[in-house]
Design an enzyme around this catalytic site. Sequence first.
Site, PDB file in Angstrom:
ATOM      1  N   ASP A  67       0.989 -31.683 -67.473  1.00  0.00           N
ATOM      2  CA  ASP A  67       0.013 -31.283 -68.831  1.00  0.00           C
ATOM      3  C   ASP A  67       0.761 -32.004 -69.910  1.00  0.00           C
ATOM      4  O   ASP A  67       1.944 -32.465 -69.899  1.00  0.00           O
ATOM      5  CB  ASP A  67      -0.190 -30.082 -68.912  1.00  0.00           C
ATOM      6  CG  ASP A  67       0.847 -29.222 -68.604  1.00  0.00           C
ATOM      7  OD1 ASP A  67       2.342 -29.622 -68.652  1.00  0.00           O
ATOM      8  OD2 ASP A  67       0.869 -27.872 -68.329  1.00  0.00           O
ATOM      9  N   ASN A 136       0.766 -14.700 -68.264  1.00  0.00           N
ATOM     10  CA  ASN A 136      -0.535 -14.290 -67.885  1.00  0.00           C
ATOM     11  C   ASN A 136      -1.168 -14.689 -66.508  1.00  0.00           C
ATOM     12  O   ASN A 136      -2.418 -14.826 -66.508  1.00  0.00           O
ATOM     13  CB  ASN A 136      -1.510 -14.586 -69.072  1.00  0.00           C
ATOM     14  CG  ASN A 136      -1.425 -16.094 -69.533  1.00  0.00           C
ATOM     15  OD1 ASN A 136      -1.166 -16.996 -68.728  1.00  0.00           O
ATOM     16  ND2 ASN A 136      -2.178 -16.649 -70.288  1.00  0.00           N
ATOM     17  N   HIS A 138      -1.272 -17.952 -65.809  1.00  0.00           N
ATOM     18  CA  HIS A 138      -1.699 -19.253 -65.670  1.00  0.00           C
ATOM     19  C   HIS A 138      -0.811 -20.284 -65.010  1.00  0.00           C
ATOM     20  O   HIS A 138       0.213 -20.172 -64.681  1.00  0.00           O
ATOM     21  CB  HIS A 138      -1.892 -19.825 -67.166  1.00  0.00           C
ATOM     22  CG  HIS A 138      -0.641 -20.108 -67.984  1.00  0.00           C
ATOM     23  ND1 HIS A 138      -0.398 -20.295 -69.527  1.00  0.00           N
ATOM     24  CD2 HIS A 138       0.632 -20.781 -67.603  1.00  0.00           C
ATOM     25  CE1 HIS A 138       0.747 -20.742 -69.761  1.00  0.00           C
ATOM     26  NE2 HIS A 138       1.386 -20.729 -68.758  1.00  0.00           N
ATOM     27  N   GLU A 143      -5.866 -21.557 -68.123  1.00  0.00           N
ATOM     28  CA  GLU A 143      -5.517 -20.108 -68.481  1.00  0.00           C
ATOM     29  C   GLU A 143      -6.496 -19.127 -68.001  1.00  0.00           C
ATOM     30  O   GLU A 143      -7.487 -19.641 -67.373  1.00  0.00           O
ATOM     31  CB  GLU A 143      -5.932 -20.118 -70.157  1.00  0.00           C
ATOM     32  CG  GLU A 143      -4.720 -20.895 -70.838  1.00  0.00           C
ATOM     33  CD  GLU A 143      -3.585 -20.303 -71.176  1.00  0.00           C
ATOM     34  OE1 GLU A 143      -2.950 -19.616 -70.535  1.00  0.00           O
ATOM     35  OE2 GLU A 143      -2.903 -20.716 -72.331  1.00  0.00           O
TER      36      GLU A 143
END
Length: 241
Positions: A67, A136, A138, A143
Amino acid sequence: MKVIVTKNYDELSKVAANEMANIIRNNPKAILGLATGGSPVGMYKELIKMNQLGEIDFSKVTTVNLDEYVGLSGDHPQSYRYFMNNTLFNHINIDKNNTYVPNGLAENIEEECKNYDAKIAELGGTDVQLLGIGNNGHIAFNEPDTSLVSGTHLTGLTDDTIKANARFFDTIDEVPKTALTMGLGGIMKSKKIIVIASGESKAEAVKGMVSGKISTNMPASMLQMHRDVVVIVDEDAAKLL
Ligand code: PGA
């Protein structure tokens, strides 16, 4: 999933580096999917050491990163291209022309994403994909959401992620709100996946990834459907397993 629990971050870094080194020794032309963030820094240091001692050779290796922030150029200190150069590529004998990171300044984002996936396909896919995991759940910038995207795409960052990544910037306002990220489908295509996580703040996400129900709310849980995943976590991150 194979889960390896290490005593601490140092041991995690060594175990992960050895996994990577074995892949490169078995296939000097390996295509490595790499990741940024705090988690892999120790592993990259170990790989640099091994390369400088002549134990592994990166001259024919190709890398593909997961990314990049939208709006940051490759020479911005917080861009993922800069991170990779600075943390790994500048210190090993890799040909930088064989290192791929999405272009966060691309004028045509859709085209950039399409070309990135085409490049990975042309390379024959990645032999291994290294992943960190967000608090979280991801992976890369996929996400938690009601729907997940398969290919490389433009995505918004959640408030959780912006907060977590603010530690790398002077102020939270400087954290980009969008990024280009490989999608779940692209990640799942890798022949092998290695996930690393350290520290108690990752314990919930690690539990969800390894033994939670498979859900778009916990993107890492998708990895339960891949047939060759090695999870390397320290005792703190493994606390809830
Ligand atoms: P970290 O990030 O390695 O900096 O904890 C992992 C992630 O958010 O994927």
